[in-house]
Design an enzyme around this catalytic site. Structure first.
Site, PDB file in Angstrom:
ATOM      1  N   ASN A  27     -12.440   0.283  -5.233  1.00  0.00           N
ATOM      2  CA  ASN A  27     -12.133   0.040  -6.638  1.00  0.00           C
ATOM      3  C   ASN A  27     -13.385  -0.485  -7.346  1.00  0.00           C
ATOM      4  OD1 ASN A  27     -11.169  -0.846  -9.108  1.00  0.00           O
ATOM      5  ND2 ASN A  27      -9.840  -2.424  -8.259  1.00  0.00           N
ATOM      6  N   GLU A  66      -1.843 -16.181 -10.688  1.00  0.00           N
ATOM      7  CA  GLU A  66      -0.793 -15.386 -11.325  1.00  0.00           C
ATOM      8  C   GLU A  66       0.599 -15.889 -10.942  1.00  0.00           C
ATOM      9  OE1 GLU A  66      -1.404 -11.233 -10.535  1.00  0.00           O
ATOM     10  OE2 GLU A  66      -3.395 -11.245 -11.449  1.00  0.00           O
ATOM     11  N   CYS A 109      -6.550  -4.511  -7.818  1.00  0.00           N
ATOM     12  CA  CYS A 109      -6.298  -4.167  -6.417  1.00  0.00           C
ATOM     13  C   CYS A 109      -5.865  -5.394  -5.617  1.00  0.00           C
ATOM     14  CB  CYS A 109      -7.513  -3.505  -5.789  1.00  0.00           C
ATOM     15  SG  CYS A 109      -9.037  -4.446  -5.910  1.00  0.00           S
ATOM     16  N   HIS A 110      -6.109  -6.591  -6.164  1.00  0.00           N
ATOM     17  CA  HIS A 110      -5.663  -7.805  -5.472  1.00  0.00           C
ATOM     18  C   HIS A 110      -4.141  -7.898  -5.438  1.00  0.00           C
ATOM     19  CE1 HIS A 110      -6.003  -8.982  -9.739  1.00  0.00           C
ATOM     20  NE2 HIS A 110      -5.005  -9.827  -9.487  1.00  0.00           N
ATOM     21  N   TYR A 127       0.840  -1.196   0.000  1.00  0.00           N
ATOM     22  CA  TYR A 127       0.000   0.000   0.000  1.00  0.00           C
ATOM     23  C   TYR A 127       0.879   1.251   0.000  1.00  0.00           C
ATOM     24  CZ  TYR A 127      -3.873  -3.144   1.141  1.00  0.00           C
ATOM     25  OH  TYR A 127      -4.809  -4.148   1.110  1.00  0.00           O
TER      26      TYR A 127
END
Length: 155
Positions: free
Chosen positions: A109, A144, A117-118, A86
């Site tokens: 978001n 991912e 945002c993940h 963050y």
């Protein structure tokens, strides 16, 4: 505004469009009637939600404060398989002391998954929060290639 309802690994999702851009991605309890959307706009969004492509390049129209929009635009630049804290995102958005405001922008978001945002986590590599729940955040990150230990920290 036009709506499209899709089924995803995360349950039913409503996609809101203005005809040229994505406006919102929302989890819903059930599917409704869908409007007709240009497939060149719709298909990349569905592919992104299914993990088949990144959200970069998908036209998105943001509605929020100027700082929220800076944060969301900066989030779009985080490549798949990478995370930022963050505080790192606050620096990229132009205010290194706005960590809480960044966390708030992540929570607000409107286009989760497409605007990733993940990929924003705590400085200690703990997952932090996620509006759709931590299980969805873990699923998105692991697909991912990001490894998460049993305690919820990125390894």
């Amino acid at each position: 505004m036009k709506h499209v309802f899709i089924t995803s690994n995360f349950g039913p999702i409503r996609l809101d469009f203005d005809g040229e851009s994505l406006l919102r991605v929302t989890q819903v309890s059930r599917k409704g009637a869908s409007d007709i959307i240009d497939p060149d706009l719709l298909n990349p969004v569905i592919q992104c939600i299914n993990g088949e492509r990144d959200g970069l390049g998908i036209p998105v129209r943001f509605e929020g404060t100027p700082f929220q929009i800076k944060v969301w635009e900066a989030m779009r630049q985080i490549p798949p398989g990478e995370v930022l804290s963050y505080s790192e995102l606050a620096k990229r958005a132009g205010n290194m002391r706005a960590t809480r405001a960044v966390a708030s922008a992540c929570g607000h978001n409107p286009c989760a998954i497409v605007v990733p945002c993940h990929r924003v986590v705590r400085r200690d590599h703990g997952l932090g929060g996620f509006f759709w729940g931590l299980n969805v955040k873990k699923t998105l990150l692991t697909r991912e290639g990001i490894r998460i230990n049993a305690d919820g920290y990125i390894v």
